[in-house]
Design a protein around this motif. Sequence first.
Motif, PDB file in Angstrom:
ATOM      1  N   THR A   5       0.834  -1.200   0.000  1.00  0.00           N
ATOM      2  CA  THR A   5       0.000   0.000   0.000  1.00  0.00           C
ATOM      3  C   THR A   5       0.868   1.249   0.000  1.00  0.00           C
ATOM      4  O   THR A   5       0.610   2.207  -0.736  1.00  0.00           O
ATOM      5  CB  THR A   5      -0.938   0.012   1.223  1.00  0.00           C
ATOM      6  OG1 THR A   5      -1.732  -1.178   1.201  1.00  0.00           O
ATOM      7  CG2 THR A   5      -1.836   1.224   1.217  1.00  0.00           C
ATOM      8  N   ILE A   6       1.907   1.246   0.818  1.00  0.00           N
ATOM      9  CA  ILE A   6       2.821   2.394   0.870  1.00  0.00           C
ATOM     10  C   ILE A   6       3.527   2.538  -0.476  1.00  0.00           C
ATOM     11  O   ILE A   6       3.611   3.637  -1.028  1.00  0.00           O
ATOM     12  CB  ILE A   6       3.829   2.238   2.022  1.00  0.00           C
ATOM     13  CG1 ILE A   6       3.091   2.348   3.365  1.00  0.00           C
ATOM     14  CG2 ILE A   6       4.939   3.289   1.915  1.00  0.00           C
ATOM     15  CD1 ILE A   6       3.950   2.069   4.581  1.00  0.00           C
ATOM     16  N   GLU A   7       4.008   1.433  -1.012  1.00  0.00           N
ATOM     17  CA  GLU A   7       4.709   1.491  -2.290  1.00  0.00           C
ATOM     18  C   GLU A   7       3.789   1.997  -3.395  1.00  0.00           C
ATOM     19  O   GLU A   7       4.177   2.832  -4.210  1.00  0.00           O
ATOM     20  CB  GLU A   7       5.253   0.106  -2.656  1.00  0.00           C
ATOM     21  CG  GLU A   7       6.099   0.117  -3.903  1.00  0.00           C
ATOM     22  CD  GLU A   7       6.751  -1.220  -4.180  1.00  0.00           C
ATOM     23  OE1 GLU A   7       7.481  -1.294  -5.186  1.00  0.00           O
ATOM     24  OE2 GLU A   7       6.556  -2.184  -3.417  1.00  0.00           O
ATOM     25  N   GLY A   8       2.561   1.520  -3.401  1.00  0.00           N
ATOM     26  CA  GLY A   8       1.600   1.926  -4.422  1.00  0.00           C
ATOM     27  C   GLY A   8       1.194   3.380  -4.329  1.00  0.00           C
ATOM     28  O   GLY A   8       0.787   3.986  -5.316  1.00  0.00           O
ATOM     29  N   ASN A   9       1.294   3.948  -3.144  1.00  0.00           N
ATOM     30  CA  ASN A   9       0.918   5.342  -2.922  1.00  0.00           C
ATOM     31  C   ASN A   9       2.128   6.161  -2.477  1.00  0.00           C
ATOM     32  O   ASN A   9       2.008   7.071  -1.659  1.00  0.00           O
ATOM     33  CB  ASN A   9      -0.182   5.423  -1.858  1.00  0.00           C
ATOM     34  CG  ASN A   9      -1.445   4.749  -2.309  1.00  0.00           C
ATOM     35  OD1 ASN A   9      -2.039   5.133  -3.307  1.00  0.00           O
ATOM     36  ND2 ASN A   9      -1.851   3.715  -1.598  1.00  0.00           N
ATOM     37  N   TRP A  10       3.293   5.847  -3.015  1.00  0.00           N
ATOM     38  CA  TRP A  10       4.532   6.457  -2.551  1.00  0.00           C
ATOM     39  C   TRP A  10       4.502   7.978  -2.628  1.00  0.00           C
ATOM     40  O   TRP A  10       5.034   8.661  -1.777  1.00  0.00           O
ATOM     41  CB  TRP A  10       5.720   5.910  -3.323  1.00  0.00           C
ATOM     42  CG  TRP A  10       7.026   6.426  -2.813  1.00  0.00           C
ATOM     43  CD1 TRP A  10       7.923   7.181  -3.503  1.00  0.00           C
ATOM     44  CD2 TRP A  10       7.597   6.229  -1.518  1.00  0.00           C
ATOM     45  NE1 TRP A  10       9.011   7.474  -2.717  1.00  0.00           N
ATOM     46  CE2 TRP A  10       8.826   6.895  -1.477  1.00  0.00           C
ATOM     47  CE3 TRP A  10       7.175   5.564  -0.359  1.00  0.00           C
ATOM     48  CZ2 TRP A  10       9.649   6.914  -0.366  1.00  0.00           C
ATOM     49  CZ3 TRP A  10       7.993   5.581   0.757  1.00  0.00           C
ATOM     50  CH2 TRP A  10       9.208   6.247   0.753  1.00  0.00           C
ATOM     51  N   LYS A  11       3.870   8.532  -3.650  1.00  0.00           N
ATOM     52  CA  LYS A  11       3.833   9.989  -3.774  1.00  0.00           C
ATOM     53  C   LYS A  11       3.182  10.618  -2.550  1.00  0.00           C
ATOM     54  O   LYS A  11       3.566  11.703  -2.129  1.00  0.00           O
ATOM     55  CB  LYS A  11       3.112  10.404  -5.045  1.00  0.00           C
ATOM     56  CG  LYS A  11       3.927  10.137  -6.290  1.00  0.00           C
ATOM     57  CD  LYS A  11       3.245  10.629  -7.529  1.00  0.00           C
ATOM     58  CE  LYS A  11       4.104  10.303  -8.745  1.00  0.00           C
ATOM     59  NZ  LYS A  11       3.534  10.792  -9.972  1.00  0.00           N
ATOM     60  N   GLU A  12       2.212   9.948  -1.978  1.00  0.00           N
ATOM     61  CA  GLU A  12       1.548  10.445  -0.772  1.00  0.00           C
ATOM     62  C   GLU A  12       2.422  10.231   0.466  1.00  0.00           C
ATOM     63  O   GLU A  12       2.442  11.074   1.354  1.00  0.00           O
ATOM     64  CB  GLU A  12       0.214   9.729  -0.565  1.00  0.00           C
ATOM     65  CG  GLU A  12      -0.805  10.018  -1.641  1.00  0.00           C
ATOM     66  CD  GLU A  12      -2.049   9.164  -1.494  1.00  0.00           C
ATOM     67  OE1 GLU A  12      -2.426   8.830  -0.355  1.00  0.00           O
ATOM     68  OE2 GLU A  12      -2.637   8.828  -2.530  1.00  0.00           O
TER      69      GLU A  12
END
Length: 70
Positions: A5-12
């Motif tokens: 989840t973190i990797e998929g939303n890294w920009k956030e």
Amino acid sequence: MNWDTIEGNWKEYRGKAKEKWGKLTDDRLDVIAGRRDQLLGEIQKSYGVSKDEAEKQVTEFEEAKRDVPS
């Protein structure tokens, strides 16, 4: 939440990572791109900590993000 989840939303999440590990430059955070192993290596190199300490810090970061709504 898992690391995917973190990797998929890294920009956030990269801003929060920058807050926690201020020595990591924006360029380095872009290269890391949410990859956990890359983040661990950069923390070890930038802060001169052991692999176990870097793992502990990243795990704490991951657990703290569970409380943040996605």
